[in-house]
Design a protein around this motif. Structure first.
Motif, PDB file in Angstrom:
ATOM      1  N   VAL A  37       5.888  11.121 -20.147  1.00 30.49           N
ATOM      2  CA  VAL A  37       5.302  11.396 -19.154  1.00 30.49           C
ATOM      3  C   VAL A  37       5.356   9.768 -18.201  1.00 30.49           C
ATOM      4  CG1 VAL A  37       4.243  13.403 -19.711  1.00 30.49           C
ATOM      5  CG2 VAL A  37       2.784  11.341 -19.547  1.00 30.49           C
ATOM      6  N   ALA A  38       5.634   9.996 -16.714  1.00 30.91           N
ATOM      7  CA  ALA A  38       5.371   9.241 -16.105  1.00 30.91           C
ATOM      8  C   ALA A  38       4.571   9.360 -14.679  1.00 30.91           C
ATOM      9  CB  ALA A  38       6.861   9.736 -15.573  1.00 30.91           C
ATOM     10  N   ALA A  39       4.530   8.193 -14.650  1.00 32.92           N
ATOM     11  CA  ALA A  39       3.649   7.904 -13.858  1.00 32.92           C
ATOM     12  C   ALA A  39       4.052   6.882 -12.336  1.00 32.92           C
ATOM     13  CB  ALA A  39       2.222   6.932 -13.875  1.00 32.92           C
ATOM     14  N   VAL A  40       4.245   7.152 -11.151  1.00 38.44           N
ATOM     15  CA  VAL A  40       4.755   6.750 -10.719  1.00 38.44           C
ATOM     16  C   VAL A  40       3.886   5.820  -8.828  1.00 38.44           C
ATOM     17  CG1 VAL A  40       6.551   8.498 -10.612  1.00 38.44           C
ATOM     18  CG2 VAL A  40       4.867   9.107  -8.825  1.00 38.44           C
ATOM     19  N   ALA A  41       4.312   5.113  -8.568  1.00 35.98           N
ATOM     20  CA  ALA A  41       3.028   4.189  -7.319  1.00 35.98           C
ATOM     21  C   ALA A  41       4.227   2.356  -7.089  1.00 35.98           C
ATOM     22  CB  ALA A  41       1.961   3.525  -8.542  1.00 35.98           C
ATOM     23  N   LEU A  42       3.784   2.273  -6.235  1.00 37.32           N
ATOM     24  CA  LEU A  42       3.890   1.151  -5.852  1.00 37.32           C
ATOM     25  C   LEU A  42       3.077  -0.141  -6.620  1.00 37.32           C
ATOM     26  CD1 LEU A  42       4.734   1.627  -2.094  1.00 37.32           C
ATOM     27  CD2 LEU A  42       6.357   1.835  -3.947  1.00 37.32           C
ATOM     28  N   HIS A  43       3.191  -0.791  -7.150  1.00 35.34           N
ATOM     29  CA  HIS A  43       2.111  -1.699  -7.484  1.00 35.34           C
ATOM     30  C   HIS A  43       1.324  -2.210  -6.191  1.00 35.34           C
ATOM     31  CE1 HIS A  43       0.252  -5.493  -9.271  1.00 35.34           C
ATOM     32  NE2 HIS A  43       0.742  -5.054 -10.761  1.00 35.34           N
ATOM     33  N   PRO A  44       0.358  -2.690  -6.462  1.00 31.12           N
ATOM     34  CA  PRO A  44       0.030  -3.712  -5.132  1.00 31.12           C
ATOM     35  C   PRO A  44       0.478  -4.886  -5.278  1.00 31.12           C
ATOM     36  CG  PRO A  44      -2.079  -3.286  -7.334  1.00 31.12           C
ATOM     37  CD  PRO A  44      -0.759  -2.343  -7.490  1.00 31.12           C
ATOM     38  N   ASN A  45       1.208  -5.568  -5.476  1.00 28.84           N
ATOM     39  CA  ASN A  45       1.933  -6.862  -5.389  1.00 28.84           C
ATOM     40  C   ASN A  45       3.045  -6.943  -5.085  1.00 28.84           C
ATOM     41  OD1 ASN A  45      -0.475  -8.187  -6.700  1.00 28.84           O
ATOM     42  ND2 ASN A  45      -0.050  -8.182  -8.010  1.00 28.84           N
ATOM     43  N   GLU A  46       3.477  -5.173  -4.541  1.00 25.46           N
ATOM     44  CA  GLU A  46       4.336  -4.761  -3.797  1.00 25.46           C
ATOM     45  C   GLU A  46       4.028  -4.733  -2.514  1.00 25.46           C
ATOM     46  OE1 GLU A  46       8.068  -4.909  -5.122  1.00 25.46           O
ATOM     47  OE2 GLU A  46       7.694  -5.649  -6.703  1.00 25.46           O
ATOM     48  N   ALA A  47       2.706  -4.128  -2.223  1.00 28.36           N
ATOM     49  CA  ALA A  47       2.348  -3.300  -0.599  1.00 28.36           C
ATOM     50  C   ALA A  47       2.920  -5.008   0.423  1.00 28.36           C
ATOM     51  CB  ALA A  47       0.969  -2.736  -0.733  1.00 28.36           C
ATOM     52  N   PRO A  48       2.302  -5.875   0.030  1.00 33.73           N
ATOM     53  CA  PRO A  48       2.052  -6.776   1.797  1.00 33.73           C
ATOM     54  C   PRO A  48       3.510  -6.958   2.282  1.00 33.73           C
ATOM     55  CG  PRO A  48       0.755  -8.098  -0.798  1.00 33.73           C
ATOM     56  CD  PRO A  48       1.150  -6.214  -0.651  1.00 33.73           C
ATOM     57  N   GLY A  49       4.271  -7.444   0.850  1.00 34.71           N
ATOM     58  CA  GLY A  49       5.789  -7.762   1.144  1.00 34.71           C
ATOM     59  C   GLY A  49       6.762  -6.419   1.896  1.00 34.71           C
ATOM     60  N   LEU A  50       6.406  -5.209   1.168  1.00 36.78           N
ATOM     61  CA  LEU A  50       6.781  -3.982   2.194  1.00 36.78           C
ATOM     62  C   LEU A  50       6.573  -4.095   3.131  1.00 36.78           C
ATOM     63  CD1 LEU A  50       6.789  -1.748  -0.989  1.00 36.78           C
ATOM     64  CD2 LEU A  50       8.696  -1.985   0.564  1.00 36.78           C
ATOM     65  N   ALA A  51       4.759  -4.348   3.819  1.00 39.69           N
ATOM     66  CA  ALA A  51       4.236  -3.365   5.119  1.00 39.69           C
ATOM     67  C   ALA A  51       4.979  -4.771   5.956  1.00 39.69           C
ATOM     68  CB  ALA A  51       2.457  -4.688   4.718  1.00 39.69           C
ATOM     69  N   GLU A  60       0.575   2.511 -11.100  1.00 37.38           N
ATOM     70  CA  GLU A  60      -0.258   2.060 -10.712  1.00 37.38           C
ATOM     71  C   GLU A  60      -0.349   1.533  -9.826  1.00 37.38           C
ATOM     72  OE1 GLU A  60      -0.443  -2.583 -12.591  1.00 37.38           O
ATOM     73  OE2 GLU A  60       1.793  -1.631 -13.938  1.00 37.38           O
ATOM     74  N   THR A  61      -1.413   1.817  -9.050  1.00 35.90           N
ATOM     75  CA  THR A  61      -1.899   1.621  -7.731  1.00 35.90           C
ATOM     76  C   THR A  61      -3.173   0.581  -7.772  1.00 35.90           C
ATOM     77  OG1 THR A  61      -2.645   2.157  -4.921  1.00 35.90           O
ATOM     78  CG2 THR A  61      -2.561   3.120  -7.343  1.00 35.90           C
ATOM     79  N   GLY A  62      -3.991   0.004  -6.517  1.00 36.69           N
ATOM     80  CA  GLY A  62      -4.953  -0.509  -6.696  1.00 36.69           C
ATOM     81  C   GLY A  62      -5.642  -1.700  -6.323  1.00 36.69           C
ATOM     82  N   LEU A  63      -5.881  -2.035  -6.285  1.00 38.16           N
ATOM     83  CA  LEU A  63      -6.280  -3.976  -6.398  1.00 38.16           C
ATOM     84  C   LEU A  63      -5.928  -5.310  -6.874  1.00 38.16           C
ATOM     85  CD1 LEU A  63      -9.575  -3.483  -3.381  1.00 38.16           C
ATOM     86  CD2 LEU A  63      -6.954  -2.797  -2.253  1.00 38.16           C
ATOM     87  N   ASP A  64      -5.010  -6.410  -6.467  1.00 39.13           N
ATOM     88  CA  ASP A  64      -4.924  -7.108  -8.137  1.00 39.13           C
ATOM     89  C   ASP A  64      -4.867  -8.939  -6.295  1.00 39.13           C
ATOM     90  OD1 ASP A  64      -4.106  -9.862  -8.418  1.00 39.13           O
ATOM     91  OD2 ASP A  64      -2.355  -8.143 -10.214  1.00 39.13           O
ATOM     92  N   TYR A  65      -6.261  -9.428  -6.462  1.00 38.08           N
ATOM     93  CA  TYR A  65      -6.744  -9.986  -5.487  1.00 38.08           C
ATOM     94  C   TYR A  65      -6.653 -11.682  -6.503  1.00 38.08           C
ATOM     95  CZ  TYR A  65      -9.842  -7.255  -2.851  1.00 38.08           C
ATOM     96  OH  TYR A  65      -9.692  -6.376  -1.988  1.00 38.08           O
ATOM     97  N   PHE A  66      -5.927 -11.787  -7.978  1.00 38.55           N
ATOM     98  CA  PHE A  66      -5.374 -12.384  -8.638  1.00 38.55           C
ATOM     99  C   PHE A  66      -3.928 -13.469  -7.903  1.00 38.55           C
ATOM    100  CE2 PHE A  66      -2.688 -14.729 -12.005  1.00 38.55           C
ATOM    101  CZ  PHE A  66      -3.977 -15.724 -12.680  1.00 38.55           C
ATOM    102  N   ARG A  67      -3.128 -12.341  -7.538  1.00 37.68           N
ATOM    103  CA  ARG A  67      -1.842 -12.765  -7.649  1.00 37.68           C
ATOM    104  C   ARG A  67      -1.472 -12.580  -5.829  1.00 37.68           C
ATOM    105  NH1 ARG A  67       1.095 -13.975 -12.109  1.00 37.68           N
ATOM    106  NH2 ARG A  67       0.168 -13.327 -13.718  1.00 37.68           N
ATOM    107  N   THR A  68      -2.239 -11.451  -4.804  1.00 38.18           N
ATOM    108  CA  THR A  68      -1.866 -11.820  -3.664  1.00 38.18           C
ATOM    109  C   THR A  68      -2.924 -12.135  -3.349  1.00 38.18           C
ATOM    110  OG1 THR A  68      -0.627  -9.822  -3.884  1.00 38.18           O
ATOM    111  CG2 THR A  68      -2.230  -9.873  -2.074  1.00 38.18           C
ATOM    112  N   GLY A  69      -3.085 -13.291  -2.527  1.00 40.02           N
ATOM    113  CA  GLY A  69      -4.053 -13.705  -1.111  1.00 40.02           C
ATOM    114  C   GLY A  69      -4.779 -13.101  -0.294  1.00 40.02           C
ATOM    115  N   VAL A  70      -5.958 -13.281   0.499  1.00 41.75           N
ATOM    116  CA  VAL A  70      -6.492 -13.691   1.329  1.00 41.75           C
ATOM    117  C   VAL A  70      -5.734 -12.168   3.004  1.00 41.75           C
ATOM    118  CG1 VAL A  70      -8.958 -13.002   3.682  1.00 41.75           C
ATOM    119  CG2 VAL A  70      -8.837 -14.122   1.059  1.00 41.75           C
TER     120      VAL A  70
END
Length: 290
Positions: free
Chosen positions: A81-95, A122-132
């Motif tokens: 079965v599938a899960a679909v999302a934009l990984h949190p580290n994808e969001a800043p570049g797309l924005a 998988e969605t959520g927050l990642d403060y390890f690879r993405t800065g403030v």
């Protein structure tokens, strides 16, 4: 972690079926090979997993191409079965490119798919690879993914790295979906209790076997048996004794046996709990690979 050392040996099969609730079968280590010619097609990956008792898999998307791939693969294989999302580290570049809203709209469309699309993640927050400077985009993306999961009655799969407090704050603000999975749980016993209080399932990966992971073992000990899941996050996070080699669903038995020992129950009981929990966490059963 290097993915160039070849596949580990197959472990002893489990006494009862379990589900790998977070896998990336489309990673180059599977589909395109890596240095040394490593290649494992989807059929082989599923067959090798089923041979040791890992009879079902949740294929997880991290961007638009991988989310579409997850949907297509789940449509082609009954045991996936599938899960679909934009990984949190994808969001800043797309924005930054002005494309985040459009991409989220496409995830919404994919999430509206049929029975084989079970989750948003998988969605959520990642403060390890993405800065403030990238956090605003991550928060906006996470909030919209929560809304998408609720809109389509899908399970929410959360990526949380170095962001425990903010993940809970966003969940509390938006309201926790009926079914929520903490992917690759990375907190301690106190955070585990906070997640369980919100109705979440905690998914443990091969990291629970790592020497320096006392926090994960403490978390596992306080997690109710009916809230425990297992995953690979393959091809990463390979359990001991194969840490540093590529991971795959057929290595789940190593993690499950270790977890049973930490929880103080039989391997059979752990398998049956994981299998039943996964059905509830992802909205019902689906076909096993036999």
């Amino acid at each position: 972690m290097s993915l160039t050392q070849g596949w580990p040996e197959t472990p002893e099969a489990l006494p009862a079926p379990v589900v790998d609730n977070h896998c990336h079968l489309d990673h180059p280590a599977y589909s395109k090979g890596v240095e040394g010619g490593l290649l494992i097609p989807v059929d082989e990956a599923l067959d090798r997993a089923a041979a040791v008792g890992v009879t079902r898999i949740v294929q997880v998307g991290c961007d638009l191409p991988s989310s579409q791939w997850a949907v297509d693969t789940a449509a082609a294989y009954d045991s996936v079965v599938a899960a679909v999302a934009l990984h949190p580290n994808e969001a800043p570049g797309l924005a930054e490119a002005g494309e985040l809203d459009s991409a989220l709209g496409q995830i919404d469309r994919l999430a509206a798919g049929g029975e084989h699309v079970r989750a948003v993640g998988e969605t959520g927050l990642d403060y390890f690879r993405t800065g403030v400077d990238g956090r605003e985009a991550q928060h906006a993306s996470f909030r919209e993914h929560i809304r998408i999961a609720k809109r389509h009655d899908k399970t929410l799969v959360i990526h949380d790295r170095d962001a425990h407090d903010d993940v809970l704050a966003v969940l509390d603000s938006e309201g926790v979906p009926d079914r929520t999975v903490m992917h690759c749980f990375s907190g301690d016993a106190d955070f585990a209790r906070e997640c369980v209080e919100r109705g979440a399932y905690l998914s443990f990966a091969g990291t629970v076997t790592f020497k320096n992971a006392d926090n994960l073992r403490d978390a596992l000990r306080v997690t109710p048996l009916d809230r425990i899941l297992v995953e690979t996050d393959a091809p990463f996070l390979t359990p001991v004794p194969h840490r540093g080699q590529p991971n795959a669903s057929f290595l789940i038995p190593l993690t499950v046996r270790f977890m049973a020992g930490i929880a103080g129950i039989s391997v059979d009981d752990m398998c049956r709990a994981i299998d039943s929990n996964t059905d509830r966490a992802f909205g019902g059963t689906w076909a096993q690979r036999v």
